[in-house]
Write a protein that holds these residues in place. Structure first.
Motif, short mmCIF file in Angstrom:
data_model
loop_
_atom_site.label_atom_id
_atom_site.label_comp_id
_atom_site.label_asym_id
_atom_site.label_seq_id
_atom_site.Cartn_x
_atom_site.Cartn_y
_atom_site.Cartn_z
N LYS A 40 0.84 -1.20 0.00
CA LYS A 40 0.00 0.00 0.00
C LYS A 40 0.87 1.23 0.00
N PHE A 41 1.96 1.17 -0.75
CA PHE A 41 2.90 2.29 -0.78
C PHE A 41 2.20 3.58 -1.16
N SER A 42 1.38 3.52 -2.21
CA SER A 42 0.76 4.75 -2.71
C SER A 42 -0.18 5.34 -1.67
N ALA A 43 -0.95 4.47 -1.01
CA ALA A 43 -1.86 4.97 0.03
C ALA A 43 -1.07 5.62 1.15
N THR A 44 0.06 5.01 1.52
CA THR A 44 0.87 5.57 2.61
C THR A 44 1.37 6.95 2.23
N VAL A 45 1.90 7.07 1.02
CA VAL A 45 2.44 8.37 0.60
C VAL A 45 1.35 9.43 0.63
N ALA A 46 0.20 9.14 -0.03
CA ALA A 46 -0.87 10.13 -0.14
C ALA A 46 -1.40 10.49 1.25
N THR A 47 -1.62 9.48 2.10
CA THR A 47 -2.19 9.74 3.42
C THR A 47 -1.23 10.55 4.28
#
Lengths: 811, 112
Positions: A40-47
């Protein structure tokens, strides 16, 4: 840390989501992709980006609250040099009688320039910022809600974390398998947040417009996230096209304002206060409102001034400001708002926008997109004259009632919430139109919290029940208590339930503010003539809206969560979502309850914060049109004192008890009546909904078909355009026919030319010549025997022959 | 024709001998298939030319203003013939290596 750091903090908060977007966009090229699409790299970055933005916004708000000088030390405070005290020229109470109602707390704001795009003597275009408490509150609200939705979506969108996402919603006969788009979803979410934050921070209308369009673009991407589904595809296009219609009006408004003000900046930048060339719209307008300039330039002198200055059209600010400029400019901006904030008649896109994933709906309906329109109206509120406000209020009232009645009969849970959003936006627009700036902005922020909560709950409910339709749900309260009760909080806040004069949910306070102002509208200065019915109509719409809100909200909740389950199989499997999903819901629920409260033992709260930014002496209270000169003149000036047909008074900070008491009782009573009716219909079954609908089949069909607006639009706009298109196609074919004939003639001629002139004549001659050379060459070939002795023989023969010929010729 | 035989030796006699030598050399070049024979023909042709130069350059036959030009050219031709023979023999040698014969009719690479 002082005021100087505020623009930097907020800029950083705006740019963080953009950074996240860029990381997610270019990350895969630099190897920053999820391992096997499982992470969930992308979710982590955005969040992380959006929560960092929230932290920065909160820090900025804290600095603001901490550093705001009190009225006593404002003059001596060092920071007072940096920020503009609006009170010194602009927000001084105009009417002496009103001064008691106006808080002594002056409105502060920061404005300045980031970047100059280009600059001439009179023109300046570039990026600016404008920060007041409204900006700060919006920043905190947007980043917090977006952060919650990011968290929620990181869990909700998990099924996209695969290389083979099976989408069987396209058609019953076809199952599409495609790579999951988890990263793309968060990429768009980040861009969405960036655009919205940029819109809030922007210090001029052009910049606002740029971000405004970016918001529209992002909503297009996200509504059409399941682009392969035809409905999603169409809904995205519809949202985009309908918004274009509104934006056209907005562009007209911008052009008119720019032509007459020579600038689109809201306010003069802090560092250039002394330069009259850089005066912003608000500052230019306040020069006309300010009583001190009235002394220097009496209204009787205005025509002379206009004559003297008329050849120098390029001198800004334009000395003559026709009154219609403000009306056209204001209504133009409102057109943009109609599109973006889904007001009648451009509200049709919002319900279809439900085709996007549920987190997108939650975001679009609360913090971003629809909030943009109301925010922009709130920002330009000081330049809106009474006539524009009247139209705004009427549009809002129509929207409010129409969409509330549509919500009564809808069965798709997301569509009910969508209609409810339109209705609540109608409330905000009515509030703006009736002068309740504070009420509108307050309701905007509280509504954002409980509506995102309701949408997140709806997403969980749909997941649990396996259907969108509340008629097929039921009895989910036992299976998913977290969802049910957090949604109950959202519903209560949406209805504005509270114990009168004591305490209530956030919606209770914000809706009350609006209703008080609408109630005051006709009482304070009775409207005369043809327009005398309007305040009554607005009041009836607003009050009727509370009953409808109560009814449709609890119809939805009762049908979904109480009673007997319709489908026992799916109900047995129903369960609450993961903590990642109900956590954000709890955060929103907390704010849906408490946002209207003040801190204990003080008057500090959201309202007191917003109050600092409230425009006190706006155009609609100070200006009036004079048909004689066409100039902006002061209403109170005796020369042109004509009794106006109507007045829209600015919202006082504290309404009289004679206003607040009946309003609070009526509002609470209205929503309770609606809720009780819903209980009667769907819980105790004393009333039979089916019988009621059968007794009014016409109205039922009207609500169910959304007032046939879709069909009307189809007949009025879509069909004519299609017919025009078909006609144009025929014209085109007709032209094509002739063109093809001409082409065939040319082609025949070219063929003939090729055959006879080119091939036969030119090519033939050249061919003959070439053939002659070839034949000669071949014939000469026989002399080249390669034998030495033959060559000698030839030599001998030739010499002998030549000599013989010479012999004969010479003798 | 017979007058010449009865006359004292003049330039014409030399020219006649030279023409005879040239014709013999040319015929030798044409008829011989052996490369050496061809070379011999060439030498005969060259020498007939030499004879002409000498005859024209001789002060005994006619009042000449050319000095010893004729003799000099004859010397040049002798040198030239020698070097030509060397080159021609080398060609012949090479020809032999290629065709295992010195029959000039065997070499027909120049045939068009």
């Amino acid at each position: 840390m002082n005021f100087d750091s505020l623009p930097h903090l907020l800029t950083l908060a705006t740019l963080l989501p953009l950074g996240s977007y860029l990381v997610l966009l270019f990350g895969p090229k630099f190897g920053l992709h999820e391992k096997g699409r499982q992470g969930k790299f992308s979710a982590t970055v955005a969040t992380m980006a959006i929560f960092l933005s929230f932290a920065l916004s909160l820090l900025a708000l804290g600095i603001w609250v901490w550093e705001t000088p009190n009225s006593e030390n404002a003059a001596s405070s060092e920071t007072a040099l940096v920020i503009q005290t609006v009170s010194d020229s602009y927000q001084q109470p105009f009417h002496a009688g009103n001064s008691k109602e106006v808080d002594s707390q002056p409105g502060y704001f920061l404005s300045g320039r980031y970047y100059t795009l280009f600059q001439t003597k009179h023109l300046w275009l570039g990026l600016e910022y404008y920060i007041d408490t409204l900006t700060l509150c919006m920043f905190c609200m947007i980043t917090l809600i977006a952060g919650c939705i990011h968290l929620y979506a990181s869990s909700y969108m998990e099924d996209e974390l695969t290389d083979n996402y099976v989408d069987d919603s396209i058609s019953p006969f076809y199952r599409l398998t495609r790579p999951g788009r988890y990263r793309r979803f968060f990429q768009y979410l980040s861009l969405f947040c960036f655009s919205m934050l940029g819109l809030i921070l922007s210090g001029n209308l052009l910049q606002s417009f740029i971000f405004w369009e970016l918001v529209g673009l992002c909503s297009y991407f996200l509504i059409g996230f399941y682009i392969e589904r035809k409905k999603a595809n169409q809904a995205a296009s519809k949202a985009f096209l309908v918004n274009r219609v509104g934006d056209f009006g907005m562009l007209v408004g911008l052009a008119v304002l720019f032509a007459y003000f020579g600038t689109l900046s809201f306010a003069t930048p802090s560092e250039q206060l002394s330069n009259p060339q850089t005066a912003g719209i608000f500052n230019q307008l306040k020069g006309r409102i300010n009583p001190s300039t009235l002394v220097e330039e009496p209204p009787t002198q205005l025509p002379n001034d206009a004559e003297a200055a008329s050849p120098a059209l390029i001198s800004y600010p334009s000395p003559s400001l026709p009154y219609w400029v403000l009306i056209v400019g204001g209504l133009g901006l409102f057109c943009g708002c109609i599109g973006k904030s889904a007001q009648f008649p451009l509200h049709i896109w919002l319900a279809d926008a439900m085709e996007g994933p549920t987190p997108v709906s939650a975001l679009v309906h609360s913090a971003t997109m629809v909030a943009a329109g109301v925010y922009l109206l709130g920002r330009v509120f000081p330049i809106l004259p009474s006539e524009a406000l009247l139209i705004i209020a009427l549009v809002g009232a129509v929207t409010l009632l129409l969409s509330a009645t549509m919500a009564l009969v809808a069965t798709d849970i997301k569509r009910i919430l969508a209609f409810s959003t339109i209705s609540q936006l109608g409330y905000m627009i009515v509030a703006i139109g009736s002068g309740a700036w504070l009420g509108a902005m307050f309701h905007l922020i509280t509504h954002a919290f409980f509506k995102s909560l309701l949408f997140m709950g709806a997403g969980a409910t749909i997941h649990a029940a396996g259907t969108n339709h509340i008629t097929e749900m039921g009895g989910l309260r036992k299976k998913c208590p977290y969802t049910a009760y957090s949604m109950l909080i959202g519903c209560l806040a949406l209805c504005g339930v509270g114990i009168p004069f004591l305490i209530g949910f956030s919606g209770y306070y914000s809706k009350d503010k609006i209703l008080e102002q609408v109630y005051t509208l006709g009482i304070a200065s009775p409207w005369t003539g043809l327009l005398s019915w309007i305040p009554g109509l607005l009041w009836a719409a607003a009050l009727g809206g509370t009953v409808l809100t109560g009814f449709y909200t609890f119809r939805m909740w009762l049908l979904a969560f109480t009673g007997q389950p319709k489908d026992h199989k799916t109900c047995a499997k129903a369960h609450d979502p993961s903590p990642m999903m109900y956590g954000p819901m709890f955060i929103c629920a907390f704010f849906a309850i408490t946002l209207g409260w003040s801190l204990p033992f003080s008057s500090f709260g959201l309202t007191s914060l917003l109050k600092e930014a409230a425009p006190v002496n706006a155009a609609h209270t100070a200006l009036s049109s004079s048909t004689l000169t066409g100039e902006v003149v002061l209403r109170s000036s005796p020369e042109v004192a004509k009794e106006p047909l109507f007045t829209i008074e600015s919202e006082p900070h504290h309404h009289l008890p004679s206003v607040t008491q009946p309003v609070i009782l009526l509002a609470t009573g209205g929503s309770l009546l609606g809720i009780l009716l819903a209980f009667g219909c769907y819980y105790t079954y004393h009333l039979k909904p089916s019988e009621i609908t059968q007794s009014i089949p016409f109205l039922y069909a009207l609500f169910k078909e959304q007032y046939y607006l879709e069909s009307i639009f189809r007949i009025l706009f879509v069909t004519p355009i299609l017919i025009l298109g078909t006609f144009a196609k025929f014209v085109d074919r007709f032209i094509d026919f002739f063109l093809e004939k001409i082409i065939s003639i040319y082609r025949a001629f070219a063929n003939w030319w090729e055959l006879f002139i080119d091939r036969l004549f030119v090519d033939g001659l050249l061919g003959l010549l070439a053939k002659g050379f070839l034949e000669t060459g071949y014939s000469l070939r026989y002399f080249q025997t390669g034998s030495l002795r033959t060559y000698l023989l030839f030599l001998l023969g030739t010499v002998t022959t030549v000599l013989l010929i010479l012999q004969i010729l010479l003798t | 024709m017979f007058d010449l035989l009865s006359q004292p030796v003049t330039l014409t006699h030399y020219l006649c001998i030279s023409a005879f030598l040239f014709t013999v050399g040319l015929l030798c070049m044409i008829t011989k298939r052996n490369a050496i024979g061809v070379l011999i023909g060439i030498e005969l042709v060259l020498n007939s030319a030499n004879l002409n130069f000498i005859a024209f350059g001789s002060p005994y036959f006619q009042q000449s203003t050319s000095g010893i030009d004729g003799q000099l050219i004859a010397l040049f031709v002798i040198v030239l013939a020698a070097s030509e023979a060397a080159v021609a023999l080398a060609i012949t040698f090479h020809f032999y290596q290629k065709y295992q014969t010195i029959d000039v009719d065997q070499g027909q690479d120049l045939k068009g």
